[in-house]
Design a protein around this motif. Structure first.
Motif, PDB file in Angstrom:
ATOM      1  N   VAL A 182     -60.434  37.402-104.542  1.00  0.00           N
ATOM      2  CA  VAL A 182     -59.212  36.933-105.205  1.00  0.00           C
ATOM      3  C   VAL A 182     -59.505  35.664-106.014  1.00  0.00           C
ATOM      4  CG1 VAL A 182     -56.972  35.836-104.732  1.00  0.00           C
ATOM      5  CG2 VAL A 182     -57.550  37.999-103.637  1.00  0.00           C
ATOM      6  N   LEU A 226     -61.992  39.208 -98.941  1.00  0.00           N
ATOM      7  CA  LEU A 226     -60.752  39.285 -99.728  1.00  0.00           C
ATOM      8  C   LEU A 226     -60.498  37.963-100.454  1.00  0.00           C
ATOM      9  CD1 LEU A 226     -58.002  40.606-100.505  1.00  0.00           C
ATOM     10  CD2 LEU A 226     -57.088  39.659 -98.399  1.00  0.00           C
ATOM     11  N   LEU A 227     -60.568  36.850 -99.739  1.00  0.00           N
ATOM     12  CA  LEU A 227     -60.326  35.546-100.359  1.00  0.00           C
ATOM     13  C   LEU A 227     -61.351  35.268-101.454  1.00  0.00           C
ATOM     14  CD1 LEU A 227     -59.325  33.156 -97.445  1.00  0.00           C
ATOM     15  CD2 LEU A 227     -57.889  34.052 -99.272  1.00  0.00           C
ATOM     16  N   GLY A 228     -62.608  35.579-101.169  1.00  0.00           N
ATOM     17  CA  GLY A 228     -63.646  35.366-102.176  1.00  0.00           C
ATOM     18  C   GLY A 228     -63.332  36.130-103.451  1.00  0.00           C
ATOM     19  N   ALA A 269     -62.544  37.000 -95.302  1.00  0.00           N
ATOM     20  CA  ALA A 269     -63.413  36.139 -96.115  1.00  0.00           C
ATOM     21  C   ALA A 269     -63.737  36.828 -97.438  1.00  0.00           C
ATOM     22  CB  ALA A 269     -64.692  35.806 -95.353  1.00  0.00           C
TER      23      ALA A 269
END
Ligand SMILES: Nc1ncnc2c1ncn2[C@@H]1O[C@H](COP(=O)(O)O)[C@@H](O)[C@H]1O
Ligand SMILES: Nc1ncnc2c1ncn2[C@@H]1O[C@H](COP(=O)(O)O)[C@@H](O)[C@H]1O
Ligand SMILES: Nc1ncnc2c1ncn2[C@@H]1O[C@H](COP(=O)(O)O)[C@@H](O)[C@H]1O
Ligand SMILES: Nc1ncnc2c1ncn2[C@@H]1O[C@H](COP(=O)(O)O)[C@@H](O)[C@H]1O
Ligand SMILES: [Mg+2]
Ligand SMILES: [Mg+2]
Ligand SMILES: [Mg+2]
Ligand SMILES: [Mg+2]
Ligand SMILES: [Mg+2]
Ligand SMILES: [Mg+2]
Ligand SMILES: [Mg+2]
Ligand SMILES: [Mg+2]
Lengths: 211, 211, 211, 211, 211, 211, 211, 211
Positions: free
Chosen positions: F175, F171-173, F169
């Motif tokens: 990126v 990491l996605l945030g 979560a």
């Protein structure tokens, strides 16, 4: 001729003419023709060529029934959570009818309106098999499973938005159902839901006759 | 002192001595100490040092309440689908109590046994906010949401096996709930569920007084 | 009539004529008609038939308010991170207004421009409930949550590109928010965000009156 | 007493003493006690207290059958792809036996050895319902489904490594089965697989009698 | 000139004129031109300009073979599970032919109809390399792998619906194949499947000659 | 000797004796030895053998600096959202120090406490590069990115629970950060975060000297 | 004016007229206007109204540079793996140029053709920052990272098919790069790649001057 | 005896005694016994009972070769990206040796150190089949594929941390390889990699003899 039923024609990706050719072969073999995933324009052509065909535009199915069908046997109920789940449910209905079962359709008794479900309970509680089509969170099969003693075939639908991920949320919910009598088929697989319910209901039917 | 409540101590990763030090500072500031995610062995040490502390072993919480607390205000109900969801639910209960609310806990009324839920309906229907902790397919918040007019805080739990994927299936199910009054917090986030329900119930409380 | 509000009409998949029929029934029942997910062309037809209707083209909503509505009560603030999040936010605004709340909309105060948020703080800090619509990394609800004492309803939006995966990144970010007062609804679920905020604000309203 | 069967005890998370207490109540009610997910050490205690109990260590089940059980009825076959799938398959076997069915177990006829399956075909082709437990790519249910006319309950197992992702690959494979008579339950859900097969076989049984 | 083969032209995203320019250079170099992912309208232009070109509309390939090609060498068989997998399979066929191999195509022997596969076994069992294109659950490569002694290149296709997730289910199934001689390329990668089979068959060919 | 720095020893999976052997070679080559991912017990052995070594138990690093190091040059600031992110942040600190930079560490200024960040702003705003380690929703790099003009290296950490999915979560945030100056490395990659910040700060350093 | 650069206009979702209005304000403020994600038809209108504007149709950018720009400073190299990655790479090129850097573009040196990369090595090895745009498996940044001593900004692109999942495979590959000097931005984020490289190169520039 | 090789014993989940029993049967059948996934303690027992057995502790394999083996034939090279990938690579080595091939192992030539790979190129460029084991971003097979003309079997390993997700990132990278001669097996599937390379090399061997 797998499983005792004439083959079903999957119409997607076939021209109307190609479907008609297959139907003519099946008719010559005295089989009860059944086609699924049929677009409206192909249906029009086929109805011209086979005026006796029965077309269900919501289910996207077509059928050319044999003249002297036996009485339907075995009882299937198909239930939907919302109105959007109806096309999938109707495909299940047509499939189970074509398999020779009595089928009842109950729409729009999703979990957020509990009184609707209780009102309809008398209409599904005695079935030999129940199909439940639901999208979004896919909670309805678990609820129905708690009310009936027969197998419940859960059909996740791709109805929903956002985190429904094309039916994945409903599929996961149904696979994790804590009701022991719930089993699951593919997303939008109305045909498969109707086929399994039809198989079970047909196997179960003589019981009704003899008891 | 964010949001009008003394800070909560997250005990995981802190020694009993470190927790005790924080508690002594809070007590000196006349605050109502509250700790979550407390292991059994640290609880033992803390209870020796603070004999007046209230320990809930299932919730894994500890509290050293102020001597003259005001009457609780606002009504929170916490519901679980199964017995396995109880630790998460009790954490929510303790949190909402510490926030000064009346809290009732109702366990094991999951969707597979519909009569249990209807029996308990009278006990949750009038709440200011309801917390529902459920694992597996996470269907219960949708069902409860159809029975109440207040906000429902859904807490997915990691209870389950197979395709529950540590609570992901329940989380997705709850986010896709077709009940308009259901909102969701993190998997196993009993504290957050209780905190939000407590906030809502406290805001709602004067209404009860004046009406 | 669940939760004390007349049913909302979800217009997607219904013809303008079908929506009009439902509205006429609701008007006869003296209800405050509200429709969401309404396309521009259907809106045109409905405005011809119901000239008194209020259409919000950005929110894609329509409303035919009752003649003598009570004064709005309870305070909702709806915030967006970027301009792209506006349609979702406006749907929340219209929903909370229809529920009878005072609503303020603040746009484009996303986390990358910190001064904008501080400038607007005075305009949202006293709300009974805040809705925050944000896409991409979905960080804004956590930031807002640190500034207010009331519940924050986070609405992830599908605005973004690349690894935003249609709102999944924002959803995960919001579910993992470290602010205790943040709770989450479905991706692009402006209606649900506004509905929950409206429920909370209405419950909270008498407090303002009596204190 | 849902579905006409005494409740099954899920033993995980319960002490041997707690299980024994439930069993004593069930015995007093003249029910056929059945427990699943029972660890070896709890089984030892229970066998001391209930010497008449039947323990299956591979299936991790225990049963205290009633003295005068009726003849088994309906035919279930349980099949495994590999030897590692055996514990899940045995749980299905014990469950279907407890439901009063005739059950046959066939192990290790996975798709990589096609002759093994053909050799055994005569032993499963006439069943009322077939359960197939398979891990890794989960291809076996499709293959079996092509050989039988009855419903096939596919049980994905967590057996595998690498990209099997704890049974997810097998689950997806089975859900996408192109055999129309295949339906799916949760990963490692031997109990559920046996329960559904048992339901179907019992419903189907009178047919055998009358035809 | 990597791998001993003239470069293949990937036609997607290039105009017909641009492809023709590359072909003219290759022809001047006396290379055997091969283009893939060619749309129907570009094919029409190219066939006008290069009347000797061989166009396969299902495979979406074009080839301008050298005048004096050596005898094909090495035996590749390409198999499909369903008719929908045919475009991917034909791309593999054309690629392996262009590499100078003997290629046979066998369609529609998917796992649900076991007799079809056994009938065709004699036609694929002696190949140097087999390519299997299959969508949905992707079970066919495992089944084929159990019947042959040579490498099997599995090509997952995006054919399917619901939880096939654009070929992901087939890819995972194939990667988890329990047949030791099965290896996998990308979803819909007919070119890569044919290329690897061609490489292997060419390397293997002299064996046939000398033994 | 890639990139102008002596090779770093990744200690996981090597015995203390093996690490010592590598260090002796590096020392003989007059290099500044640096080891990461070092367990406590191996550290103990190494400190006995190399009493001049500098061990950071939180960072799990060890260093045997050269006797006459040049003055540090270039300014790196490392920031953490919570206390749990400290081990990752300290690894970044030690790495950037070993690369010859001035490094400042600021802990626990996560987004839920906005005043803490503003208090510290003066301490990070002039850096040549900032590293931000954050778990849970990973919102802090976006916030910091809005306050500084230099590159921000975001390091997602696996700190969190529930839907943080081991740092996915965060990491996605990160990126998806809408701050244009934020870039991302792997989950828990403190070394990589420090290395990139060190590279940038060293390149930037002469500017400070000459302006 | 964050980060020392005039704001960039994100043109997607804005009409040509709206973009022109923003540009006029920026021109009045003597800023160097830059717009990204500009469609061809809007570009046409803008070029009529601002004939001095520089339009890059591949990059989908537009720029109205100030009359007396300083000499470019700092060296950025942008590299692509294939020709399909060019639009993303050109967006990076235009961004870094607009930031005042010297920029070189090198296309189509992807990992499958190792000699191409070695031929070009002399052209990128001395850069202050390198941007690498690559789709499919995203391996190129790791390879480039092994050849240079400066930071490498990896930009995953959505170029690919099958299991590239819209750039997810490339993103994961790049985040896991074993080269210590590789950091990652969002899928297709050419702007962000160019912006970070530009920041780093500008900071690094005086070094070239003084050394 | 599928594929012309005696069955391999998968030792995980079998006792040393059970393995010995299988070996004795195989020896009596004059087969070349081979076991994989063998723990150290079981290896010890087996070496006592079969002193002639060859145990590879890194590969976790055991072999009892036949007395008069033919000369090895066909050339396999196994390559690893890092030292952590060695156990998987050694399992491939032992498997291909047991299949009767010449095998060379080259370790630690991962993509971040390009000179290492070029130094070793002469040692792998002439192989009949190459196996490449790599974790993290899994880029090495693409790079190797660009240097050789034979098939490359890519084996993703679970070596890595953070977003490597147990080998998923490497698997996706390898499946998306833009090198046409790269194909993929399961994560950590050293046996499968060696088996396929062995099959291909054996088929290819006579070519070497005759040319
Ligand atoms: N192995 C099993 N897997 C899934 N559900 C089970 C299993 N065994 C029992 N159950 C269900 O769990 C319920 C009993 O749970 P409990 O009340 O916790 O003992 C039963 O009614 C069954 O429906
Ligand atoms: N259908 C295809 N799928 C994947 N790769 C292909 C395909 N056709 C050609 N290629 C590869 O693409 C390269 C040519 O790309 P291009 O230079 O863009 O024409 C060839 O060398 C092949 O390796
Ligand atoms: N191509 C792009 N990709 C990502 N972000 C961009 C891009 N172009 C502009 N931006 C960002 O978007 C902001 C402007 O957005 P807007 O106010 O909608 O024009 C700028 O400040 C940039 O940080
Ligand atoms: N390391 C391995 N990985 C995957 N499959 C293996 C491995 N070792 C042996 N096998 C397969 O497992 C089968 C033997 O399994 P078993 O009968 O359980 O000993 C062999 O025929 C091989 O195809
Ligand atoms: Mg539903
Ligand atoms: Mg539950
Ligand atoms: Mg946002
Ligand atoms: Mg299997
Ligand atoms: Mg298939
Ligand atoms: Mg954080
Ligand atoms: Mg690439
Ligand atoms: Mg690697």
């Amino acid at each position: 001729q797998r499983c005792g039923f004439p083959e079903v024609v999957f119409c997607e990706g076939k021209t109307a003419a190609a479907i008609a050719d297959i139907f003519r072969v099946l008719i010559a073999q005295k089989q009860d023709c059944f086609g699924t995933r049929l677009s409206a324009d192909k249906a029009e052509s086929l109805l011209e060529w086979f005026p006796e065909a029965q077309h269900n535009g919501v289910a996207r199915t077509i059928r050319i029934p044999l003249p002297d069908l036996p009485e339907p046997t075995g009882n299937v109920v198909v239930i939907t959570a919302g109105t959007g789940d109806r096309p999938v449910a109707e495909e299940a209905v047509e499939t189970a009818r074509w398999m020779g079962c009595n089928v009842r359709l109950i729409v729009d008794i999703g979990v957020a309106g509990p009184h609707r479900l209780l009102q309809e309970k008398q209409n599904f509680v005695g079935a030999d098999a129940v199909v439940v089509a639901a999208g979004m969170e896919g909670a309805l099969p678990s609820v129905v499973g708690g009310h009936v003693a027969c197998p419940v075939i859960a059909v996740p639908t791709s109805i929903g938005y956002g985190a429904s991920f094309g039916g994945l949320a409903a599929l996961l919910g149904m696979v994790n159902s804590c009701a022991a009598n719930v089993t699951v088929v593919n997303i939008d697989a109305g045909f498969k839901g109707g086929y399994l319910a039809g198989l079970i209901a047909r196997q179960s039917a003589p019981r009704n006759v003899t008891s």
